[in-house]
Design a protein around this motif. Structure first.
Motif, short mmCIF file in Angstrom:
data_model
loop_
_atom_site.label_atom_id
_atom_site.label_comp_id
_atom_site.label_asym_id
_atom_site.label_seq_id
_atom_site.Cartn_x
_atom_site.Cartn_y
_atom_site.Cartn_z
N LEU A 4 -7.85 2.50 -8.54
CA LEU A 4 -7.57 2.66 -7.01
C LEU A 4 -7.54 1.53 -6.40
O LEU A 4 -8.70 1.04 -6.20
CB LEU A 4 -8.15 3.99 -6.17
CG LEU A 4 -7.93 5.41 -7.06
CD1 LEU A 4 -8.81 6.47 -6.11
CD2 LEU A 4 -6.21 5.74 -6.69
N ASP A 6 -6.98 -0.76 -2.71
CA ASP A 6 -6.69 -0.76 -1.33
C ASP A 6 -6.13 -2.13 -1.04
O ASP A 6 -6.40 -3.08 -1.67
CB ASP A 6 -7.79 -0.74 -0.51
CG ASP A 6 -7.54 -0.48 0.81
OD1 ASP A 6 -6.61 -0.62 1.56
OD2 ASP A 6 -8.32 0.25 1.44
N ARG A 8 -6.04 -3.51 1.43
CA ARG A 8 -6.87 -4.34 2.54
C ARG A 8 -8.39 -4.27 1.97
O ARG A 8 -9.09 -3.51 2.22
CB ARG A 8 -7.00 -3.61 3.98
CG ARG A 8 -5.57 -3.47 4.76
CD ARG A 8 -5.48 -4.43 5.65
NE ARG A 8 -3.98 -4.35 6.26
CZ ARG A 8 -3.94 -5.05 7.36
NH1 ARG A 8 -4.53 -5.89 8.03
NH2 ARG A 8 -2.75 -4.81 7.82
N MET A 9 -8.66 -5.23 1.21
CA MET A 9 -10.15 -5.30 0.78
C MET A 9 -10.41 -7.09 0.63
O MET A 9 -9.55 -7.76 0.78
CB MET A 9 -10.01 -4.80 -0.73
CG MET A 9 -9.18 -5.60 -1.69
SD MET A 9 -9.53 -5.07 -3.38
CE MET A 9 -8.91 -6.53 -4.29
N PRO A 14 -5.38 -8.44 -2.91
CA PRO A 14 -5.26 -7.24 -3.58
C PRO A 14 -4.04 -7.62 -4.36
O PRO A 14 -4.19 -7.11 -5.89
CB PRO A 14 -4.85 -6.28 -2.48
CG PRO A 14 -5.81 -6.67 -1.12
CD PRO A 14 -5.57 -8.31 -1.24
N VAL A 32 -2.17 2.19 -5.92
CA VAL A 32 -2.31 1.36 -4.60
C VAL A 32 -2.36 2.37 -3.43
O VAL A 32 -1.53 3.35 -3.41
CB VAL A 32 -1.33 0.28 -4.25
CG1 VAL A 32 -1.46 -0.38 -2.86
CG2 VAL A 32 -1.32 -0.74 -5.32
N CYS A 33 -3.46 2.25 -2.70
CA CYS A 33 -3.41 3.02 -1.46
C CYS A 33 -3.44 2.02 -0.32
O CYS A 33 -4.20 1.10 -0.21
CB CYS A 33 -4.86 3.78 -1.36
SG CYS A 33 -5.15 4.78 -2.87
N SER A 34 -2.91 2.48 0.61
CA SER A 34 -2.63 1.47 2.11
C SER A 34 -2.18 2.37 3.18
O SER A 34 -1.34 3.37 2.83
CB SER A 34 -1.69 0.51 1.66
OG SER A 34 -1.30 -0.24 2.76
N GLY A 35 -2.67 1.83 4.05
CA GLY A 35 -2.12 2.53 5.47
C GLY A 35 -0.74 1.69 5.60
O GLY A 35 0.02 2.23 6.62
N ASP A 37 2.65 1.46 4.82
CA ASP A 37 3.69 2.20 3.90
C ASP A 37 5.06 1.61 3.92
O ASP A 37 6.13 2.42 3.89
CB ASP A 37 3.55 3.60 3.91
CG ASP A 37 3.83 4.29 4.98
OD1 ASP A 37 4.06 3.83 6.03
OD2 ASP A 37 4.02 5.56 5.20
N LYS A 56 -1.98 6.00 3.15
CA LYS A 56 -3.53 6.64 3.56
C LYS A 56 -3.32 7.74 4.48
O LYS A 56 -4.24 8.57 4.49
CB LYS A 56 -4.34 5.31 4.24
CG LYS A 56 -5.05 4.48 3.20
CD LYS A 56 -5.86 3.49 3.85
CE LYS A 56 -6.39 2.63 2.73
NZ LYS A 56 -7.50 1.67 3.70
#
Length: 77
Positions: A4, A6, A8-9, A14, A32-35, A37, A56
């Motif tokens: 997983l 993010d 923003r890391m 990323p 990928v997880c993200s705010g 989209d 997210k």
């Protein structure tokens, strides 16, 4: 294995990390997880080699479903 990631890391950017995981061919699949989209970002994530994308703001069951589907070999958007 499922990673997983993010968008923003800290540390390695990323998408660069994603490309490196794909290049190393470690047998893992990346979700990928993200705010963020935005469709352009989603396209870029898949072009870099991701197997899935989960925003997210989605509920936890959406993430769990994505993990299960990617583990089964399906690309999830």
């Amino acid at each position: 294995d499922i990673v997983l990631l993010d968008l923003r890391m800290p540390g390695l950017p990323p998408l660069e990390a994603l490309r490196e995981l794909v290049r190393l061919d470690l047998g893992c699949r990346v979700i990928v997880c993200s705010g963020l989209d935005d469709p352009r970002i989603v396209d870029e994530v898949f072009a870099a080699g991701a197997w899935g994308f989960v925003a997210k703001h989605q509920e936890f069951p959406a993430l769990l479903d994505a993990v299960r589907r990617v583990a089964a070999g399906e690309v999830v958007n």
